[in-house]
Design a protein around this motif. Sequence first.
Motif, mmCIF file in Angstrom:
data_model
loop_
_atom_site.group_PDB
_atom_site.id
_atom_site.type_symbol
_atom_site.label_atom_id
_atom_site.label_comp_id
_atom_site.label_asym_id
_atom_site.label_seq_id
_atom_site.Cartn_x
_atom_site.Cartn_y
_atom_site.Cartn_z
ATOM 1 N N CYS A 33 0.865 -1.181 0.000
ATOM 2 C CA CYS A 33 0.000 0.000 0.000
ATOM 3 C C CYS A 33 0.904 1.234 0.000
ATOM 4 O O CYS A 33 1.801 1.342 0.823
ATOM 5 C CB CYS A 33 -0.898 0.006 1.233
ATOM 6 N N ASP A 34 0.657 2.137 -0.919
ATOM 7 C CA ASP A 34 1.501 3.315 -1.033
ATOM 8 C C ASP A 34 0.639 4.528 -1.333
ATOM 9 O O ASP A 34 -0.375 4.429 -2.014
ATOM 10 C CB ASP A 34 2.535 3.111 -2.139
ATOM 11 N N GLY A 35 1.063 5.663 -0.818
ATOM 12 C CA GLY A 35 0.350 6.901 -1.049
ATOM 13 C C GLY A 35 1.305 8.029 -1.351
ATOM 14 O O GLY A 35 2.529 7.882 -1.249
ATOM 15 N N GLU A 68 -3.264 10.969 -2.441
ATOM 16 C CA GLU A 68 -3.747 9.791 -3.163
ATOM 17 C C GLU A 68 -3.119 8.544 -2.575
ATOM 18 O O GLU A 68 -2.041 8.596 -1.977
ATOM 19 C CB GLU A 68 -3.438 9.901 -4.657
ATOM 20 N N GLY A 69 -3.817 7.424 -2.738
ATOM 21 C CA GLY A 69 -3.318 6.164 -2.218
ATOM 22 C C GLY A 69 -3.899 4.991 -2.975
ATOM 23 O O GLY A 69 -4.969 5.085 -3.578
ATOM 24 N N ASP A 70 -3.180 3.877 -2.935
ATOM 25 C CA ASP A 70 -3.665 2.644 -3.558
ATOM 26 C C ASP A 70 -4.973 2.217 -2.902
ATOM 27 O O ASP A 70 -5.197 2.471 -1.719
ATOM 28 C CB ASP A 70 -2.645 1.517 -3.372
ATOM 29 N N VAL A 84 -10.139 3.540 2.419
ATOM 30 C CA VAL A 84 -8.850 4.219 2.474
ATOM 31 C C VAL A 84 -9.147 5.623 2.983
ATOM 32 O O VAL A 84 -9.946 6.348 2.390
ATOM 33 C CB VAL A 84 -8.157 4.277 1.095
ATOM 34 N N ALA A 86 -7.776 9.407 5.010
ATOM 35 C CA ALA A 86 -6.656 10.328 5.201
ATOM 36 C C ALA A 86 -7.016 11.303 6.311
ATOM 37 O O ALA A 86 -8.190 11.614 6.537
ATOM 38 C CB ALA A 86 -6.356 11.085 3.920
ATOM 39 N N ARG A 128 -6.021 4.358 -8.205
ATOM 40 C CA ARG A 128 -5.771 4.991 -6.908
ATOM 41 C C ARG A 128 -6.954 5.864 -6.495
ATOM 42 O O ARG A 128 -7.636 6.448 -7.313
ATOM 43 C CB ARG A 128 -4.509 5.852 -6.966
ATOM 44 N N TRP A 130 -8.278 9.200 -4.144
ATOM 45 C CA TRP A 130 -7.677 10.478 -3.800
ATOM 46 C C TRP A 130 -8.670 11.362 -3.047
ATOM 47 O O TRP A 130 -9.871 11.097 -3.011
ATOM 48 C CB TRP A 130 -7.161 11.187 -5.044
ATOM 49 N N ILE A 153 -2.242 8.407 5.706
ATOM 50 C CA ILE A 153 -3.181 7.589 4.932
ATOM 51 C C ILE A 153 -3.333 6.279 5.693
ATOM 52 O O ILE A 153 -2.347 5.707 6.167
ATOM 53 C CB ILE A 153 -2.668 7.303 3.515
ATOM 54 N N TRP A 155 -5.113 2.459 5.436
ATOM 55 C CA TRP A 155 -5.785 1.423 4.661
ATOM 56 C C TRP A 155 -6.414 0.448 5.643
ATOM 57 O O TRP A 155 -5.716 -0.165 6.448
ATOM 58 C CB TRP A 155 -4.782 0.687 3.768
#
Length: 173
Positions: A33-35, A68-70, A84, A86, A128, A130, A153, A155
Motif C-alpha cells: 500500500c503506497d500513497g 492519493e493512495g492505492d 482508504v 486520510a 488509486r 484520492w 493515509i 488502509w
Amino acid sequence: MRYFKLLLLLLAVFTVSCSQEEINPSLCPDGSCDGALYIPFPKDSNGYYHVDLNFNGEYLPRFDIYIEGDDVDPFYYYNDIGVVQAAFESSSFWVMSNGVEVDLVQNTTFYLNNSPSNNEYVPTSPSRKWGKRIVGPIPPQFIGDTITIRAEIYWDGGSKSKSQLFEEKFIIE
C-alpha cells in the motif's frame, strides 16, 4: 494391537502438526500500500514548499493539498467499497477578533475515493483513490512563517491494516 497403537500415534502426529494456512490476499493488490501528496508549489533544496498567496482579495487566501493512495484488495471491501482514509493536522492556528481559534488545517479524517464524476484531480494511476484538504483561511500575519503539516493515509483491512505518514513544511509568501 501394536500396529493399531502405531497407527493411532501416527494419526495423532499428523493431526497436531497440520494447521490451516491462511490464504487471504495482501491488503493492496500490488502487495504494498503506497500513497503520495501532491502539492502544487515549488519545493526548495531544503525540502520547504514556497506558497505564494494573494492577500489582496476579498477573502483570506487558502490552498489545496491533494492526497492519493492505492485501493485495498476487493477481499477487504466493506459493502463493496474499499476503505482508504486520510487525516491532516498542524499546530498552526490564528485567533479571530471575537476570540475564536481557527486551525489552518482541519483536523478531521475523510475517505479517499475514485469516483469518475470527481475530476478535479487526476491521480497517478486510475486505480488509486484520492482526496483534497484545503489549508486556510490564512491571514497576513503568517507571511514569512513556516507551517508544518502532517498527513496520514490509513488502509483498513480489518486485521490487516496499514498507515503511511507524511510531514511537509510550507513557507507562506
